[in-house]
Design a protein around this motif. Sequence first.
Motif, PDB file in Angstrom:
ATOM      1  N   SER A  55       0.802  -1.159  -0.064  1.00 14.94           N
ATOM      2  CA  SER A  55       0.150   0.044   0.128  1.00 14.94           C
ATOM      3  C   SER A  55       0.836   1.082   0.022  1.00 14.94           C
ATOM      4  O   SER A  55       0.643   2.297  -0.789  1.00 14.94           O
ATOM      5  CB  SER A  55      -0.979   0.007   1.141  1.00 14.94           C
ATOM      6  N   THR A  56       2.102   1.216   0.774  1.00 16.60           N
ATOM      7  CA  THR A  56       2.739   2.307   0.969  1.00 16.60           C
ATOM      8  C   THR A  56       3.650   2.804  -0.403  1.00 16.60           C
ATOM      9  O   THR A  56       3.574   3.928  -1.108  1.00 16.60           O
ATOM     10  CB  THR A  56       4.146   2.106   1.848  1.00 16.60           C
ATOM     11  N   ILE A  57       3.916   1.663  -1.022  1.00 12.45           N
ATOM     12  CA  ILE A  57       4.643   1.600  -2.364  1.00 12.45           C
ATOM     13  C   ILE A  57       3.731   2.220  -3.718  1.00 12.45           C
ATOM     14  O   ILE A  57       3.935   3.132  -4.150  1.00 12.45           O
ATOM     15  CB  ILE A  57       5.172   0.254  -3.083  1.00 12.45           C
ATOM     16  N   ALA A  75       4.108   5.600  -5.527  1.00 15.39           N
ATOM     17  CA  ALA A  75       4.069   5.596  -6.979  1.00 15.39           C
ATOM     18  C   ALA A  75       3.168   6.611  -7.505  1.00 15.39           C
ATOM     19  O   ALA A  75       3.116   7.203  -8.546  1.00 15.39           O
ATOM     20  CB  ALA A  75       3.692   4.106  -7.441  1.00 15.39           C
ATOM     21  N   THR A  76       1.868   6.566  -6.853  1.00 18.57           N
ATOM     22  CA  THR A  76       0.776   7.357  -7.347  1.00 18.57           C
ATOM     23  C   THR A  76       1.297   8.946  -7.460  1.00 18.57           C
ATOM     24  O   THR A  76       1.063   9.674  -8.129  1.00 18.57           O
ATOM     25  CB  THR A  76      -0.581   7.051  -6.603  1.00 18.57           C
ATOM     26  N   ALA A  77       1.770   9.207  -6.102  1.00 21.50           N
ATOM     27  CA  ALA A  77       2.374  10.631  -5.894  1.00 21.50           C
ATOM     28  C   ALA A  77       3.474  10.990  -6.985  1.00 21.50           C
ATOM     29  O   ALA A  77       3.264  12.047  -7.385  1.00 21.50           O
ATOM     30  CB  ALA A  77       2.716  10.724  -4.588  1.00 21.50           C
ATOM     31  N   LEU A  78       4.273  10.275  -7.272  1.00 20.95           N
ATOM     32  CA  LEU A  78       5.359  10.245  -8.026  1.00 20.95           C
ATOM     33  C   LEU A  78       4.732  10.294  -9.743  1.00 20.95           C
ATOM     34  O   LEU A  78       5.063  11.353 -10.292  1.00 20.95           O
ATOM     35  CB  LEU A  78       6.366   9.225  -8.224  1.00 20.95           C
ATOM     36  N   THR A  79       3.838   9.462  -9.849  1.00 20.54           N
ATOM     37  CA  THR A  79       3.018   9.683 -11.208  1.00 20.54           C
ATOM     38  C   THR A  79       2.471  10.945 -11.512  1.00 20.54           C
ATOM     39  O   THR A  79       2.580  11.622 -12.431  1.00 20.54           O
ATOM     40  CB  THR A  79       2.222   8.371 -11.302  1.00 20.54           C
ATOM     41  N   LEU A  87       9.728   1.040  -7.477  1.00 18.15           N
ATOM     42  CA  LEU A  87       9.702   1.199  -6.064  1.00 18.15           C
ATOM     43  C   LEU A  87       9.938  -0.207  -5.512  1.00 18.15           C
ATOM     44  O   LEU A  87      10.670  -0.527  -4.565  1.00 18.15           O
ATOM     45  CB  LEU A  87       8.406   1.947  -5.611  1.00 18.15           C
ATOM     46  N   THR A  88       9.085  -0.980  -5.961  1.00 22.17           N
ATOM     47  CA  THR A  88       9.274  -2.439  -5.428  1.00 22.17           C
ATOM     48  C   THR A  88      10.709  -3.037  -5.600  1.00 22.17           C
ATOM     49  O   THR A  88      11.210  -3.744  -4.757  1.00 22.17           O
ATOM     50  CB  THR A  88       8.123  -3.536  -6.048  1.00 22.17           C
ATOM     51  N   GLU A  89      11.027  -3.019  -7.020  1.00 18.39           N
ATOM     52  CA  GLU A  89      12.381  -3.390  -7.140  1.00 18.39           C
ATOM     53  C   GLU A  89      13.593  -2.547  -6.270  1.00 18.39           C
ATOM     54  O   GLU A  89      14.592  -3.536  -5.612  1.00 18.39           O
ATOM     55  CB  GLU A  89      12.831  -3.123  -8.467  1.00 18.39           C
ATOM     56  N   MET A  90      13.609  -1.531  -6.121  1.00 20.72           N
ATOM     57  CA  MET A  90      14.349  -0.748  -5.294  1.00 20.72           C
ATOM     58  C   MET A  90      14.317  -1.101  -3.850  1.00 20.72           C
ATOM     59  O   MET A  90      15.411  -1.386  -3.239  1.00 20.72           O
ATOM     60  CB  MET A  90      13.846   0.810  -5.343  1.00 20.72           C
TER      61      MET A  90
END
Length: 119
Positions: free
Chosen positions: A26-28, A32-36, A61-64
């Motif tokens: 959920s955090t990711i 991601a939504t904010a970044l997008t 973000l998941t990969e990082m």
Amino acid sequence: MKKAFLFTGIILALGATVYASGDKESTIVTRATALTRIQVQKARLDEGQYLRVKTLNIRMLTEMEDIRNRFASEPAILDERLAVAQARYELELTSIMRPAQLAMFNQARNSMTALSAPH
């Protein structure tokens, strides 16, 4: 009686694990939504591009996060893997944008980092 307590403990542990991983996901997704949204504003992406970029951001973000967890004790490898992942992300991101959008996005990104660059 011991089996009932053991079973209850296992269920609670599994539930906590699922809850914790769900919270991390959920955090990711939130990040991601904010970044997008920022990227949409900077490059004026259309709805189809928004969806592709959001998916890319979630994956990045998941990969990082995975890389940080796996190589936390090995800083040299951690830096190398993060750099490779970042380069792959940049390549995929630029392939989604049209040339004019990419120019706007790069200009916005450069203006944010220009404050720290000597003139």
